[in-house]
Write a protein that holds these residues in place. Structure first.
Motif, PDB file in Angstrom:
ATOM      1  N   ASP A   1       5.139 -10.908  48.109  1.00 39.88           N
ATOM      2  CA  ASP A   1       4.156  -9.753  48.039  1.00 39.88           C
ATOM      3  C   ASP A   1       2.896 -10.083  48.715  1.00 39.88           C
ATOM      4  O   ASP A   1       2.025  -8.940  48.805  1.00 39.88           O
ATOM      5  CB  ASP A   1       4.049  -9.853  46.200  1.00 39.88           C
TER       6      ASP A   1
ATOM      7  N   PRO B   1       3.218  -3.322  49.630  1.00 37.24           N
ATOM      8  CA  PRO B   1       4.353  -2.955  48.642  1.00 37.24           C
ATOM      9  C   PRO B   1       5.070  -1.715  49.051  1.00 37.24           C
ATOM     10  O   PRO B   1       6.315  -1.716  48.901  1.00 37.24           O
ATOM     11  CB  PRO B   1       3.260  -2.567  47.288  1.00 37.24           C
TER      12      PRO B   1
ATOM     13  N   ARG C   1       7.541  -2.938  51.472  1.00 37.12           N
ATOM     14  CA  ARG C   1       8.641  -3.867  50.779  1.00 37.12           C
ATOM     15  C   ARG C   1       9.657  -2.930  50.299  1.00 37.12           C
ATOM     16  O   ARG C   1      10.790  -3.372  50.185  1.00 37.12           O
ATOM     17  CB  ARG C   1       7.746  -4.876  49.985  1.00 37.12           C
TER      18      ARG C   1
END
Ligand code: GRG
Length: 304
Positions: free
Chosen positions: A139, A144, A147
């Motif tokens: 993280d 995000p 990801r």
């Protein structure tokens, strides 16, 4: 990699392999959140199936595609080792008696030989599961949205529409005859999907423009085709000592590969053509894609 060459590309590949080894060993150390508390035997089998061996080509491609787009190497690392975990799980399962039934992998006993079949199945399952945890927990390093995009694509490429689907088609081919187009489709899924993911991953990590991302994807697809053709050629022409795994298996099983269908001269020609196509796709990136261009040559003309 056992035989050391001082070729700059191979040195670079070896250095990347060493980074992968260190990061994978840390991920499987038993102190990492994702595996802390795992049964010792299971963790040992996961280590046996993933540490100390292999060319580590897929992590290398993730690193190099990330470098091309200027992505942070710390962001590429978890994706690279996650992909290698999935690759290693696929090898462990592929070696099982229910699939390819092999005793030797990377010059060592396969996981079901060193442990037992049930443990090998579970070690593969756990490596697959670990892969998604590794990307999810990055993280600090990966934005995000990127990801999630990586997790989503990895799920597709490793799953029923990608590698697992290709393996299913491969198993079905044992009882039916595939034509050249069907063989190519099966291989694009079984082998090509993870390699295409590796090449595309760097573009996703860096949030690259769609056109650049598509180019890297196409490069990965071409590389996957070349990788499999070279693998089939090696199966026909190399020996087990060089490969660290059984050779001549396809012919022994009457399994039709493209080299078996079209001959060795055609295969070498096709490999040349694919390298040219990979170079053309990378042309817009100029000198910064030099290593990826060399990777295409390495994949096509490798001897192991
Ligand atoms: C069991 C779901 C499932 C899938 C298996 C990867 C695979 C699909 C089967 C392996 C059989 C095989 C020989 C495929 C040809 C291409 C391939 C993946 C070769 C091994 O990859 P390398 O050469 O291996 O990158 P190293 O050991 O260098 O990592």
């Amino acid at each position: 990699m056992d035989r050391l060459s001082d070729d700059p590309f191979e040195t670079r590949l070896r250095e990347a392999a060493s980074r992968t080894e260190t990061a994978l060993a840390a991920a499987l150390s038993g102190t990492s959140f994702l595996v802390a508390g795992a049964p010792d035997v299971l963790l040992s089998a996961m280590r046996h199936g993933s540490l100390d061996g292999g060319k580590r080509l897929r992590p290398f491609l993730v690193e190099e595609s990330a470098r091309l787009f200027g992505a942070d190497p710390a962001a590429a690392a978890p994706v690279a080792i996650a992909l290698e975990c999935i690759h290693c799980y696929s090898l462990i399962h592929d070696d099982l008696p229910a699939m390819d039934d092999d005793d030797l992998r990377r010059g060592r006993p396969t996981v079901h030989k060193a442990f037992d079949e049930a443990t090998a199945i579970l070690a593969g399952d756990a490596l697959l599961t670990l892969a998604f945890g590794l990307v999810a927990e990055a993280d600090g390093a990966i934005e995000p949205g990127n990801r999630l995009a990586l997790i989503r694509l990895l799920s597709r490429e490793a799953g029923a529409a990608g590698m697992v689907g290709g393996q299913a088609l491969d198993l079905a081919a044992e009882t039916m005859v595939l034509d050249a187009a069907e063989i190519a489709r099966m291989q694009a899924m079984k082998t090509g999907a993870l390699i295409a993911f590796a090449a595309e991953a760097g573009a996703i990590l860096a949030g690259a423009a769609p056109e650049a991302r598509r180019a890297l994807r196409r490069y990965g697809e071409i590389l996957g085709l070349a990788f499999q053709l070279a693998d089939d050629l090696l199966d026909e022409t190399a020996d087990a000592a060089t490969l660290g795994k059984a050779a001549g298996k396809d012919a022994a099983r009457g399994k039709k590969t493209l080299p078996a269908l079209n001959g060795i001269a055609w295969t070498r020609n096709e490999l040349d053509r694919l390298v040219g196509e990979a170079e053309a796709v990378l042309a817009p990136f100029g000198a910064s894609a030099a290593t990826l261009r060399e990777a295409a040559r390495f994949v096509a003309f490798r001897d192991r």
